[in-house]
Design an enzyme around this catalytic site. Structure first.
Site, PDB file in Angstrom:
ATOM      1  N   SER A   4       0.849  -1.189   0.000  1.00 32.85           N
ATOM      2  CA  SER A   4       0.000   0.000   0.000  1.00 32.85           C
ATOM      3  C   SER A   4       0.882   1.234   0.000  1.00 32.85           C
ATOM      4  O   SER A   4       1.650   1.460   0.937  1.00 32.85           O
ATOM      5  CB  SER A   4      -0.884   0.015   1.244  1.00 32.85           C
ATOM      6  OG  SER A   4      -1.394   1.321   1.419  1.00 32.85           O
ATOM      7  N   HIS A  28      -1.492  -1.360  -4.058  1.00 37.85           N
ATOM      8  CA  HIS A  28      -2.729  -0.940  -3.387  1.00 37.85           C
ATOM      9  C   HIS A  28      -2.705   0.582  -3.222  1.00 37.85           C
ATOM     10  O   HIS A  28      -1.771   1.135  -2.650  1.00 37.85           O
ATOM     11  CB  HIS A  28      -2.815  -1.648  -2.038  1.00 37.85           C
ATOM     12  CG  HIS A  28      -4.093  -1.440  -1.308  1.00 37.85           C
ATOM     13  ND1 HIS A  28      -5.244  -2.162  -1.589  1.00 37.85           N
ATOM     14  CD2 HIS A  28      -4.418  -0.605  -0.297  1.00 37.85           C
ATOM     15  CE1 HIS A  28      -6.211  -1.776  -0.766  1.00 37.85           C
ATOM     16  NE2 HIS A  28      -5.745  -0.822   0.029  1.00 37.85           N
ATOM     17  N   ASP A  30      -4.679   3.784  -1.779  1.00 31.81           N
ATOM     18  CA  ASP A  30      -5.700   4.189  -0.804  1.00 31.81           C
ATOM     19  C   ASP A  30      -6.176   5.601  -1.095  1.00 31.81           C
ATOM     20  O   ASP A  30      -5.444   6.571  -0.929  1.00 31.81           O
ATOM     21  CB  ASP A  30      -5.131   4.111   0.613  1.00 31.81           C
ATOM     22  CG  ASP A  30      -5.020   2.677   1.088  1.00 31.81           C
ATOM     23  OD1 ASP A  30      -6.024   1.952   0.997  1.00 31.81           O
ATOM     24  OD2 ASP A  30      -3.928   2.283   1.535  1.00 31.81           O
ATOM     25  N   MET A  32      -8.689   8.539  -0.144  1.00 29.02           N
ATOM     26  CA  MET A  32      -9.472   9.003   1.013  1.00 29.02           C
ATOM     27  C   MET A  32      -9.901  10.452   0.771  1.00 29.02           C
ATOM     28  O   MET A  32      -9.116  11.257   0.281  1.00 29.02           O
ATOM     29  CB  MET A  32      -8.622   8.939   2.284  1.00 29.02           C
ATOM     30  CG  MET A  32      -8.025   7.567   2.551  1.00 29.02           C
ATOM     31  SD  MET A  32      -7.202   7.522   4.141  1.00 29.02           S
ATOM     32  CE  MET A  32      -6.414   5.906   4.073  1.00 29.02           C
ATOM     33  N   HIS A  61      -8.510   1.426  -3.660  1.00 27.99           N
ATOM     34  CA  HIS A  61      -9.421   1.258  -2.522  1.00 27.99           C
ATOM     35  C   HIS A  61     -10.034   2.624  -2.226  1.00 27.99           C
ATOM     36  O   HIS A  61      -9.357   3.517  -1.733  1.00 27.99           O
ATOM     37  CB  HIS A  61      -8.595   0.716  -1.338  1.00 27.99           C
ATOM     38  CG  HIS A  61      -9.353   0.600  -0.059  1.00 27.99           C
ATOM     39  ND1 HIS A  61      -8.724   0.409   1.148  1.00 27.99           N
ATOM     40  CD2 HIS A  61     -10.678   0.634   0.205  1.00 27.99           C
ATOM     41  CE1 HIS A  61      -9.633   0.337   2.104  1.00 27.99           C
ATOM     42  NE2 HIS A  61     -10.825   0.482   1.564  1.00 27.99           N
ATOM     43  N   MET A  63     -12.016   5.011  -0.253  1.00 30.58           N
ATOM     44  CA  MET A  63     -12.612   5.360   1.045  1.00 30.58           C
ATOM     45  C   MET A  63     -13.181   6.765   0.914  1.00 30.58           C
ATOM     46  O   MET A  63     -12.644   7.744   1.439  1.00 30.58           O
ATOM     47  CB  MET A  63     -11.535   5.271   2.144  1.00 30.58           C
ATOM     48  CG  MET A  63     -11.166   3.838   2.489  1.00 30.58           C
ATOM     49  SD  MET A  63      -9.565   3.714   3.315  1.00 30.58           S
ATOM     50  CE  MET A  63      -8.485   3.699   1.878  1.00 30.58           C
ATOM     51  N   MET A 131     -11.345  -5.215   5.757  1.00 34.18           N
ATOM     52  CA  MET A 131     -10.568  -4.230   6.510  1.00 34.18           C
ATOM     53  C   MET A 131     -10.238  -4.827   7.879  1.00 34.18           C
ATOM     54  O   MET A 131     -11.129  -5.216   8.631  1.00 34.18           O
ATOM     55  CB  MET A 131     -11.365  -2.930   6.688  1.00 34.18           C
ATOM     56  CG  MET A 131     -11.555  -2.111   5.421  1.00 34.18           C
ATOM     57  SD  MET A 131     -10.035  -1.786   4.532  1.00 34.18           S
ATOM     58  CE  MET A 131      -9.091  -0.897   5.784  1.00 34.18           C
ATOM     59  N   ASP A 169      -6.595  -6.082   4.589  1.00 31.66           N
ATOM     60  CA  ASP A 169      -5.938  -4.774   4.554  1.00 31.66           C
ATOM     61  C   ASP A 169      -5.946  -4.139   5.937  1.00 31.66           C
ATOM     62  O   ASP A 169      -7.013  -3.812   6.473  1.00 31.66           O
ATOM     63  CB  ASP A 169      -6.729  -3.893   3.564  1.00 31.66           C
ATOM     64  CG  ASP A 169      -6.181  -2.483   3.421  1.00 31.66           C
ATOM     65  OD1 ASP A 169      -5.064  -2.209   3.892  1.00 31.66           O
ATOM     66  OD2 ASP A 169      -6.892  -1.662   2.799  1.00 31.66           O
TER      67      ASP A 169
HETATM   68  C1  DX5 Z   1      -6.123   1.992   5.807  1.00 32.23           C
HETATM   69  C2  DX5 Z   1      -5.743   1.595   4.407  1.00 32.23           C
HETATM   70  C3  DX5 Z   1      -4.655   0.598   4.321  1.00 32.23           C
HETATM   71  C4  DX5 Z   1      -3.334   1.058   4.872  1.00 32.23           C
HETATM   72  C5  DX5 Z   1      -2.703  -0.122   5.519  1.00 32.23           C
HETATM   73  O1  DX5 Z   1      -7.272   2.751   5.771  1.00 32.23           O
HETATM   74  O2  DX5 Z   1      -6.860   1.064   3.724  1.00 32.23           O
HETATM   75  O3  DX5 Z   1      -4.483   0.132   2.984  1.00 32.23           O
HETATM   76  O4  DX5 Z   1      -2.440   1.530   3.925  1.00 32.23           O
HETATM   77  O5  DX5 Z   1      -1.562   0.306   6.163  1.00 32.23           O
HETATM   78  P1  DX5 Z   1      -0.846  -0.610   7.251  1.00 32.23           P
HETATM   79  O6  DX5 Z   1      -0.365  -1.842   6.519  1.00 32.23           O
HETATM   80  O7  DX5 Z   1       0.231   0.242   7.763  1.00 32.23           O
HETATM   81  O8  DX5 Z   1      -1.886  -0.956   8.284  1.00 32.23           O
HETATM   82 ZN    ZN Z   2      -6.549   0.109   1.740  1.00 33.09          ZN
END
Ligand code: DX5
Ligand code: ZN
Length: 216
Positions: A4, A28, A30, A32, A61, A63, A131, A169
Site C-alpha cells: 500500500s 494498493h 488508498d 481518502m 481502494h 474510502m 478491513m 488490509d
Molecule cells: C487503511 C488503508 C490501508 C493502509 C494499511 O485505511 O486502507 O491500505 O495503507 O496500512 P498498514 O499496513 O500500515 O496498516
Molecule cells: Zn486500503
C-alpha cells in the site's frame, strides 16, 4: 502481495514503487476524501501518474463518500480495479459502471460490518477486501477478530466455486501474515510494514514467505 503506497514517500512515488515492483503482485492505492474517513490522500491524477510509472495492477481502494463521481476518472487514469465500501449502500449500480469501463470490481467491509452485508454480491465481484483496521490511516494495530469473517468467506467461496479473491488490509506484518493466509486470504495488503522498512522489497518477500512458504 499488495504493497500500500499510503506509507510510501509521496514526493518520490515512482521511485518507491520501483523499490517494491519486483516483489509486488499488485499495488494498493488508498483513496481518502476527508469525509468517509478523516484522512485525505490521493485521487485519479496520481493514479494516472502511477500508470505511466509501472505496469503493476493498480488496486484502488476508495474510502470516499461518493465513489460514483470518481469511477470514470479512475478508469481513464488506468486503474485496474476499484473497491468500494458496502457501508455506502447498494453497490450494484456502481458494479455495472466499473464493468462497462473495463475495471475489476471490488467490494470491502469495515471491521465492524457483518459478512452478511456483502453476501448478496459475492457472485458479482472480483475482489472482496476485509478491513482489518478502521479505515483512514496506515500503521494501526491489526484487529484479529476479522479473521473469523475471512475464514467464513473462504469457505463459502470454495464451496460455491466463486472466482472472487479475498484480500485483507490493515496491520499486516510478518507476525500475523500466516494467520491471515490460513484464514483464507489470497492477497495481503501491507503499507507501513513494507514502506517503513529499510528494504521494502525484502519486507514484502518476508511477509509473503511468512504467509505462504511451505503451506498448502
Ligand atoms: C487503511 C488503508 C490501508 C493502509 C494499511 O485505511 O486502507 O491500505 O495503507 O496500512 P498498514 O499496513 O500500515 O496498516
Ligand atoms: Zn486500503
Amino acid at each position: 502481495m499488495a504493497p500500500s503506497i499510503l506509507s510510501a514517500d509521496f514526493a518520490n512515488l515512482a521511485a518507491e514503487v520501483h523499490r517494491v515492483a519486483g516483489e509486488a503482485d499488485l499495488l494498493h492505492v488508498d483513496v481518502m476524501d476527508g469525509h468517509f474517513v478523516p484522512n485525505l490522500t490521493i485521487g485519479p491524477p496520481v493514479v494516472a501518474s502511477l500508470r505511466k510509472a509501472t505496469d503493476l495492477y493498480l488496486d484502488c481502494h476508495l474510502m470516499v463518500d461518493n465513489p460514483g463521481v470518481l469511477l470514470d476518472d479512475f478508469a481513464r487514469a488506468g486503474a485496474n480495479s476499484c473497491t468500494i465500501h458496502v457501508e455506502l449502500g447498494d453497490p450494484r449500480p456502481l458494479f455495472d459502471r466499473m464493468r462497462k469501463s473495463g475495471m475489476g470490481v471490488g467490494l470491502t467491509l469495515n471491521p465492524a460490518t457483518p459478512l452478511a452485508d456483502v453476501l448478496p454480491y459475492m457472485a458479482e465481484i472480483d475482489i472482496l477486501l476485509f478491513m482489518s483496521v478502521h479505515p483512514g490511516f496506515g500503521g494501526q494495530a491489526f484487529i484479529p477478530e476479522v479473521l473469523d469473517k475471512l475464514a467464513e468467506a473462504r469457505k463459502l467461496v470454495d464451496e460455491q466455486g466463486l472466482s472472487v479473491e479475498l484480500e485483507i488490509d490493515g496491520g499486516i506484518k510478518v507476525d500475523n501474515a500466516r494467520a491471515a493466509a490460513l484464514a483464507g486470504a489470497d492477497i495481503l495488503v501491507a503499507g507501513s510494514a513494507i514502506f517503513h522498512a529499510a528494504d521494502p522489497a525484502a519486507a514484502t518477500r518476508q511477509i509473503r514467505e511468512a504467509a505462504w512458504a511451505s503451506s498448502s
